[in-house]
Design an enzyme around this catalytic site. Structure first.
Site, PDB file in Angstrom:
ATOM      1  CB  SER A 106      42.954  37.694  39.587  1.00 28.23           C
ATOM      2  OG  SER A 106      43.584  37.384  40.811  1.00 28.23           O
ATOM      3  CE1 TYR A 130      42.956  39.618  47.377  1.00 26.81           C
ATOM      4  CE2 TYR A 130      43.932  38.348  45.602  1.00 26.81           C
ATOM      5  CZ  TYR A 130      42.881  38.585  46.460  1.00 26.81           C
ATOM      6  OH  TYR A 130      41.765  37.794  46.404  1.00 26.81           O
ATOM      7  CB  THR A 156      40.764  42.580  46.758  1.00 28.21           C
ATOM      8  OG1 THR A 156      40.478  42.413  45.372  1.00 28.21           O
ATOM      9  CG2 THR A 156      39.910  41.611  47.573  1.00 28.21           C
ATOM     10  CE  LYS A 221      36.084  41.481  43.635  1.00 32.48           C
ATOM     11  NZ  LYS A 221      36.352  40.362  44.531  1.00 32.48           N
ATOM     12  CG  HIS A 245      36.456  37.447  47.919  1.00 33.74           C
ATOM     13  ND1 HIS A 245      37.446  38.387  48.079  1.00 33.74           N
ATOM     14  CD2 HIS A 245      37.006  36.455  47.183  1.00 33.74           C
ATOM     15  CE1 HIS A 245      38.553  37.953  47.473  1.00 33.74           C
ATOM     16  NE2 HIS A 245      38.309  36.796  46.918  1.00 33.74           N
TER      17      HIS A 245
HETATM   18  C1  FNR Z   1      37.315  34.849  43.341  1.00 31.80           C
HETATM   19  N1  FNR Z   1      37.261  36.198  43.686  1.00 31.80           N
HETATM   20  C2  FNR Z   1      38.434  36.935  43.681  1.00 31.80           C
HETATM   21  N2  FNR Z   1      38.397  38.266  43.963  1.00 31.80           N
HETATM   22  C3  FNR Z   1      39.530  39.014  43.929  1.00 31.80           C
HETATM   23  O1  FNR Z   1      39.456  40.217  44.202  1.00 31.80           O
HETATM   24  N3  FNR Z   1      40.719  38.451  43.580  1.00 31.80           N
HETATM   25  C4  FNR Z   1      40.843  37.126  43.277  1.00 31.80           C
HETATM   26  O2  FNR Z   1      41.935  36.646  42.945  1.00 31.80           O
HETATM   27  C5  FNR Z   1      39.669  36.322  43.362  1.00 31.80           C
HETATM   28  N4  FNR Z   1      39.731  34.969  43.121  1.00 31.80           N
HETATM   29  C6  FNR Z   1      38.566  34.229  43.077  1.00 31.80           C
HETATM   30  C7  FNR Z   1      38.635  32.886  42.737  1.00 31.80           C
HETATM   31  C8  FNR Z   1      37.457  32.138  42.619  1.00 31.80           C
HETATM   32  C9  FNR Z   1      37.549  30.696  42.241  1.00 31.80           C
HETATM   33  C10 FNR Z   1      36.194  32.770  42.840  1.00 31.80           C
HETATM   34  C11 FNR Z   1      34.906  32.004  42.678  1.00 31.80           C
HETATM   35  C12 FNR Z   1      36.138  34.088  43.204  1.00 31.80           C
HETATM   36  C13 FNR Z   1      35.952  36.859  43.940  1.00 31.80           C
HETATM   37  C14 FNR Z   1      35.318  37.382  42.655  1.00 31.80           C
HETATM   38  O3  FNR Z   1      36.016  38.501  42.171  1.00 31.80           O
HETATM   39  C15 FNR Z   1      33.865  37.840  42.868  1.00 31.80           C
HETATM   40  O4  FNR Z   1      33.805  38.743  43.943  1.00 31.80           O
HETATM   41  C16 FNR Z   1      32.869  36.708  43.097  1.00 31.80           C
HETATM   42  O5  FNR Z   1      33.217  35.543  42.394  1.00 31.80           O
HETATM   43  C17 FNR Z   1      31.476  37.158  42.665  1.00 31.80           C
HETATM   44  O6  FNR Z   1      30.520  36.227  42.983  1.00 31.80           O
HETATM   45  P1  FNR Z   1      29.908  35.133  41.949  1.00 31.80           P
HETATM   46  O7  FNR Z   1      29.547  35.845  40.671  1.00 31.80           O
HETATM   47  O8  FNR Z   1      30.971  34.103  41.760  1.00 31.80           O
HETATM   48  O9  FNR Z   1      28.725  34.624  42.689  1.00 31.80           O
END
Ligand code: FNR
Length: 347
Positions: A106, A130, A156, A221, A245
Site C-alpha cells: 500500500s 493513491y 485504487t 482496483k 475495498h
Molecule cells: C484495505 N484495503 C486497501 N486497499 C487499497 O487499495 N489501499 C489501502 O491502503 C487499503 N487499506 C486497507 C486497510 C484495511 C485495514 C483493510 C481491511 C483493507 C482494501 C484491500 O486491498 C482489499 O480490497 C480488501 O481487504 C479485500 O477484502 P478482504 O479480503 O479483506 O475481505
C-alpha cells in the site's frame, strides 16, 4: 483446513490487538451490508466437478503480468501493517516471499517501500497507488517504486473519499507510526494531511499517466462493472481488479463474486482480471478462478496472520489457502490452473 488456520489466526489477532485496531481492520462502511455479502457471494455458487481426470499431481502455480506465483493467491494492499506487528510490512513481505506469493504494497505503508522491497529478497512485488492531491508527491512515489523493482502498479479507483465506517475508529491509536512512504519526501518529514488525500477529481487519464511515469502495467482496483472495465482497458489499463475495498467504501456496492462474471465477459480476453473481497478458502478461490479470475487477493486474513505470528503467520496463512486450493482442485478434477474444466461453476 484453511478455515481452521485462518479462524485460529483471527482469534489470536483479536486477543493480541487493541480493540480499536481490531475494529479498524475488521470493519466495513455504512451498515456493513457489502462487507457481509462479500462472504456470502462466494458461497452462492456451486461447482460441477469432473471425475477420473488423473489428479495425482495438481499444479496450483500460475503467472500474472509476468510474475510467477506458487498459487493464484496474492496479498491485497492494506494500510499500516505496523499496527498489527512491530516489523510491519517487512514481516509481510518476507512471509509472502517465503510462500511464493506476491505482496501488493500500500501507498499507506508504515515502512518505506525501499525497506519492504529489500525484505522480500528478490521476490516480485506490486505497488498500490493513491493518486494524491499533490501530484508531484505521487509521481515521486511511483518512480521510487519502479526504481526499487515493483513489477506493476495497482491504481485504487474506488476511494475519491474514504468510506465512513460503522465501528468507531475514534480510539484508534497509531502511536509513533506514520505514512512512511510519504514522510520521506516531505519537508521536515511532516505530511500535509490534505496533500496526501486521494484526489477526488482524477479521471481515466491517470491510467496512461501512471504507465508513462513508471513504465509499469497499471491494474485498476475497485472495478465492479463491465463498462467501467472496458473504459479502463481502453485508457491503457494492463489489468483490472474487481473489488469493493473489502466493503469499506460504498456500502451496498455489489459483492465482488457477483460482479466478477460481468467484468470477465467485458475484458477477460484482453487483460488479467483479479478479484478480492471475502475470499477465505480454497473453494472461494476455485470459484473465482472458474469464473475467469487470474488470481484472488486476501486482505484481512493476512492482517490477522501478521498480528498472530508475524512473518511465519503470513506464510502459514498463504500456504494454508494454497494447500486447500490444491485439495479442492483435485476433488473438482482440475489438474492445473491453466486447465480448469469448462463450466466448472454454476449458480
Ligand atoms: C484495505 N484495503 C486497501 N486497499 C487499497 O487499495 N489501499 C489501502 O491502503 C487499503 N487499506 C486497507 C486497510 C484495511 C485495514 C483493510 C481491511 C483493507 C482494501 C484491500 O486491498 C482489499 O480490497 C480488501 O481487504 C479485500 O477484502 P478482504 O479480503 O479483506 O475481505
Amino acid at each position: 483446513m484453511t478455515l481452521r488456520v485462518l479462524a485460529r489466526q483471527e482469534a489470536q489477532a483479536e486477543l493480541a490487538l487493541p480493540r480499536s485496531t481490531y475494529d479498524y481492520y475488521a470493519g466495513g462502511s455504512g451498515e456493513e451490508i457489502t462487507l457481509e455479502s462479500n462472504l456470502a457471494g462466494w458461497r452462492g455458487y456451486r461447482l460441477r466437478p469432473r471425475v477420473l481426470r488423473d489428479v495425482a499431481e495438481v499444479d496450483t502455480s500460475t503467472e500474472v503480468l509476468g510474475t510467477r506465483l506458487a498459487a493464484p493467491v496474492v496479498v491485497a494492499p492494506s494500510a499500516l501493517h505496523g499496527l498489527a506487528h512491530p516489523d510491519g510490512e517487512v514481516a509481510t513481505a518476507a512471509g509472502t516471499a517465503d510462500s511464493g506469493s506476491l505482496l501488493c504494497l500500500s501507498t499507506r505503508s508504515s515502512v518505506p517501500l525501499e525497506e519492504v522491497a529489500a525484505a522480500g529478497s528478490g521476490a516480485d512485488w506490486w505497488f498500490q497507488v493513491y493518486v494524491m492531491r499533490d501530484r508531484e508527491l505521487t509521481e515521486g512515489l511511483v518512480r521510487r517504486a519502479a526504481a526499487h523493482g515493483a513489477k506493476a502498479l495497482v491504481l485504487t479507483g474506488d476511494t475519491p473519499y474514504v468510506g465512513l465506517k460503522k465501528r468507531t475508529t475514534e480510539g484508534l491509536s497509531v502511536g509513533s507510526l506514520h505514512l512512511a512512504n510519504l514522510a520521506q519526501h516531505v519537508a521536515g518529514g511532516v505530511v500535509d494531511q490534505r496533500a496526501t488525500e486521494q484526489d477526488p477529481g482524477i479521471g481515466l487519464d491517470v491510467i496512461g499517466w501512471l504507465h508513462e511515469v513508471s513504465g509499469l502495467p497499471v491494474v485498476v482496483k475497485g472495478v465492479l462493472r463491465g463498462d467501467d472495465a472496458r473504459d479502463c482497458v481502453s485508457a491503457g489499463a494492463g489489468g483490472v481488479l474487481v473489488s469493493n475495498h473489502g466493503g469499506r467504501q460504498l456500502d451496498r456496492a455489489v459483492p465482488t463474486a457477483l460482479a466478477l462474471p460481468e467484468v470477465v465477459e467485458a475484458v477477460g480476453a484482453e487483460v488479467p482480471v483479479l478479484v478480492d473481497g471475502g475470499v477465505r478458502t480454497g473453494v472461494d478461490a476455485l470459484v473465482a478462478l472458474g469464473l475467469g479470475a487470474s488470481a484472488v487477493l486476501l486482505g484481512r486474513p493476512v492482517l490477522w496472520a501478521l498480528a498472530a505470528a508475524g512473518r511465519a503467520g503470513v506464510t502459514q496463512c498463504l500456504d494454508a489457502v494454497r494447500a486447500d486450493l490444491a485439495h479442492v482442485m483435485a476433488l473438482a478434477g482440475a489438474r492445473s490452473v491453466a486447465e480448469l474444466p469448462e463450466g466448472l461453476v454454476t449458480r
